[in-house]
Enzyme design. Structure first.
Site, short mmCIF file in Angstrom:
data_model
loop_
_atom_site.label_atom_id
_atom_site.label_comp_id
_atom_site.label_asym_id
_atom_site.label_seq_id
_atom_site.Cartn_x
_atom_site.Cartn_y
_atom_site.Cartn_z
N GLU B 68 83.22 -4.85 42.77
CA GLU B 68 84.67 -4.72 42.66
C GLU B 68 85.15 -3.37 43.19
O GLU B 68 86.21 -3.27 43.80
CB GLU B 68 85.16 -4.98 41.23
N CYS B 100 83.92 0.05 36.02
CA CYS B 100 84.73 -0.62 37.03
C CYS B 100 86.14 -0.89 36.55
O CYS B 100 87.08 -0.91 37.34
CB CYS B 100 84.07 -1.93 37.44
N ASP B 216 41.47 -17.58 45.46
CA ASP B 216 42.34 -17.50 46.64
C ASP B 216 42.60 -16.08 47.12
O ASP B 216 43.06 -15.89 48.25
CB ASP B 216 43.71 -18.15 46.34
N GLU B 307 52.72 -18.44 40.46
CA GLU B 307 51.97 -19.18 41.48
C GLU B 307 50.52 -19.12 41.04
O GLU B 307 49.85 -18.10 41.21
CB GLU B 307 52.14 -18.56 42.87
N LEU B 312 46.02 -22.57 34.32
CA LEU B 312 47.08 -21.74 33.74
C LEU B 312 48.42 -22.49 33.76
O LEU B 312 49.20 -22.40 32.81
CB LEU B 312 47.18 -20.41 34.50
#
Lengths: 384, 384
Positions: B68, B100, B216, B307, B312
């Site tokens: 704003e 603000c 991985d 991910e 899990l």
């Protein structure tokens, strides 16, 4: 609220801008025969004179009048110089009814717009040629992709000498079709199940395996919706060891595909009016998939709907013979130990995976209906 | 070509018909801060005078000017009697920047339209009260549902004292996430993977398990797209037995959640600049899910993206702590023997199933992205 994925519909140049509107009306009319015309195709027709629709019709049942004849009859007195829109090439030969091209010529029709040629290679184009030889202007190929889709099974039977084969499954988000306890009713909700019966109603035949007959004892009839006919029920029963009093064999109108030649085992089925077809076995001693396809074709089936368990679905998936998978997916997780969608593998490498194509996703209340097709089936269907 | 399922957006009565247009512009502006404002919320603002937009702004980064203020600055000279559209209640307290509401009052703004109140229960409504006390007309609740969605994680942190937690998975149509060989790259295609990085970019933190780090060795960074910041990386490593040189620990900015108090085992991680947090164990000797939620909240995280592997994910699914599942589905079948989506069960009965809700399906070239949410998370989100 639905979407069609990756289907590129060809656009056609047509003589008049309103042609598309009338042809889509004719396609809509043809849809009314969706559950009843088999083994005939679904056909719709509209007669337009000076911008006004003066007649319409659709084919309802084999042996009854063809769509264009009904439309011309309704348009009587207004057919001179009119345009006929018809979703399939008018027939030029005597079948159970006189040839339609004669009625078109006799009615003084000036122009005929046809969505697609007759897919039967033996007669394709003959109706069109006769119309042209009588000075009638003929346009072919308007909304052809839709017209092929409408009669996907009939066109397949004519062009590929085999039915269009679907398999319908209901699974959870983690692709479980039944718990280890065998419990599978109901993974999806009411609306998805009712939609499932619409696929049955438009099919010439249902197909399942002996395992499903034993475990679920399904009727495989059309319920939930009005239908004046029931599909043929086919059971792959390699050893003829299903119960002849299983629900699927009630009311006759059932066929068994088997590799067991025992007359004695077949007898109780034959007594119930069930037809038993002896097919060639594969290397595992089960009916071979090419033999199944041939047998289905010999029964003059347009669309066949498989509803079976993961074992037979796995065989079908690997065979590549199922053109279309109708998957109802519930937003649920069912965990380990249950039955899957289609049993095969394990694969040694990702390159051995079986790739299909998504063609449609549609929500059914809480569930999704996801439709996939075989790439080679899509290729065939799209060659217009 | 996408669809939003079952989301019923509330409609609001507003003072002026054009209000909706400006507020949607403000929401669009706020989106530009999607990847950068954290831990602050994304906020957009538009100043309109006599039907003309005279200023606009969005919050870009914590410590920098609020939306704003930027909009008012741009509108300088034209703010007297103007209307301010802002997606979140203007702040009334000194934080890293001055309040603000003071800027709004000083600028001579006559009317303020606010999409949603400050979700922080300690300050909610104070900005609005101050504006009103200065004779400014205030409308609250326009596009509120969209505004909550925009800051789903920030709003969750304020209202629920926990982040909005997503889990992202890539699976085949038969819900296989990796072959038994461990092969999982790549089940889905380029476009789906690039979209996956957008979820990372908007997240405050990534979360994975020790198993995924071992198998991985992911980096869990934002790649494929431009991003000026990287999310915090969190590893649940119960026994502190992952490799301290795993890629996820590179560049610091990583946290380990563990139940193992060994200073010796923690040392190599600490040396790499990784923070090690000792959490309460559950009955299985693994970090308890409530403790994980509390720890995530203590890190001031708005949106957390999981991910990880099926084990899990199974724990998370059963805990009910994952608000949203982002499933990329490939039109492929991978068969038996591979890893699934989330490991749990077997269930004794269908009534034990875990029910989520589909909220969106969107095609990504060959693949689909299916988004599901927890019913209780949706209930919280929809209470406006």
């Amino acid at each position: 609220m639905w979407m069609t994925l990756g289907m590129s519909f060809v656009t056609y140049s047509t003589n008049l801008p309103e042609d598309g509107v009338w042809m889509r009306q004719a396609l809509g009319l043809a849809q009314r025969g969706l559950h009843t015309t088999m083994p005939n195709p679904r056909v719709g027709a509209v007669v337009v004179n000076a911008g006004q629709k003066v007649g319409q019709g659709f084919h309802c049942r084999a042996g009854e009048a063809h769509a264009e004849v009904l439309a011309l009859r309704q348009a009587e007195g207004f057919t001179q110089g009119a345009t006929l829109y018809v979703t399939l090439e008018p027939c030029s030969h005597f079948g159970r009814t006189p040839p339609c091209v004669k009625s078109v010529i006799d009615a003084g029709i000036k122009r005929v717009v046809i969505a697609m040629q007759d897919p039967n290679p033996l007669v394709a184009g003959q109706g069109i040629a006769q119309l042209k030889s009588h000075g009638i202007s003929v346009t072919v190929g308007l909304e052809e992709r839709e017209a092929r889709e409408l009669n996907i099974g009939f066109v397949s039977r004519m062009e590929r000498q085999r039915p269009w084969i679907r398999s319908k499954v209901a699974i959870s988000m983690d692709a479980v079709s039944a718990l280890a306890t065998g419990q599978s009713q109901w993974i999806t909700h009411d609306l998805a199940r009712a939609d499932g019966h619409l696929w049955r109603a438009r099919s010439c035949a249902m197909l399942t395996g002996a395992g499903t007959v034993r475990v679920d004892n399904p009727r495989l009839t059309v319920r939930s919706i009005d239908s004046s006919r029931q599909p043929l029920r086919i059971v792959i029963d390699n050893q003829l060891d299903t119960d002849p009093h299983a629900q699927v064999y009630e009311e006759g109108h059932a066929v068994i595909f088997t590799v067991n030649p025992s007359r004695q085992l077949a007898q109780p089925f034959l007594e119930r009016g069930v037809r038993v077809m002896l097919l060639e076995p594969d290397l595992n001693g089960r009916v071979s998939m090419p033999a199944v396809t041939k047998a289905l074709h010999s029964l003059q089936l347009n669309e066949v709907l498989i509803e079976t368990g993961q074992r037979l679905n796995g065989v079908f998936l690997q065979s590549g013979l199922v053109d279309e998978w109708i998957c109802y997916v519930a937003p649920s997780f069912l965990g380990l130990g249950g039955a899957g969608l289609a049993q095969f593998g394990p694969l040694a490498d990702l390159t051995q995976r079986i790739d299909l194509k998504f063609v449609e996703v549609k929500p059914f209340k809480e569930d999704l209906r996801i439709i996939l097709r075989q790439p080679h089936s899509l290729e065939w269907l799209n060659r217009v």
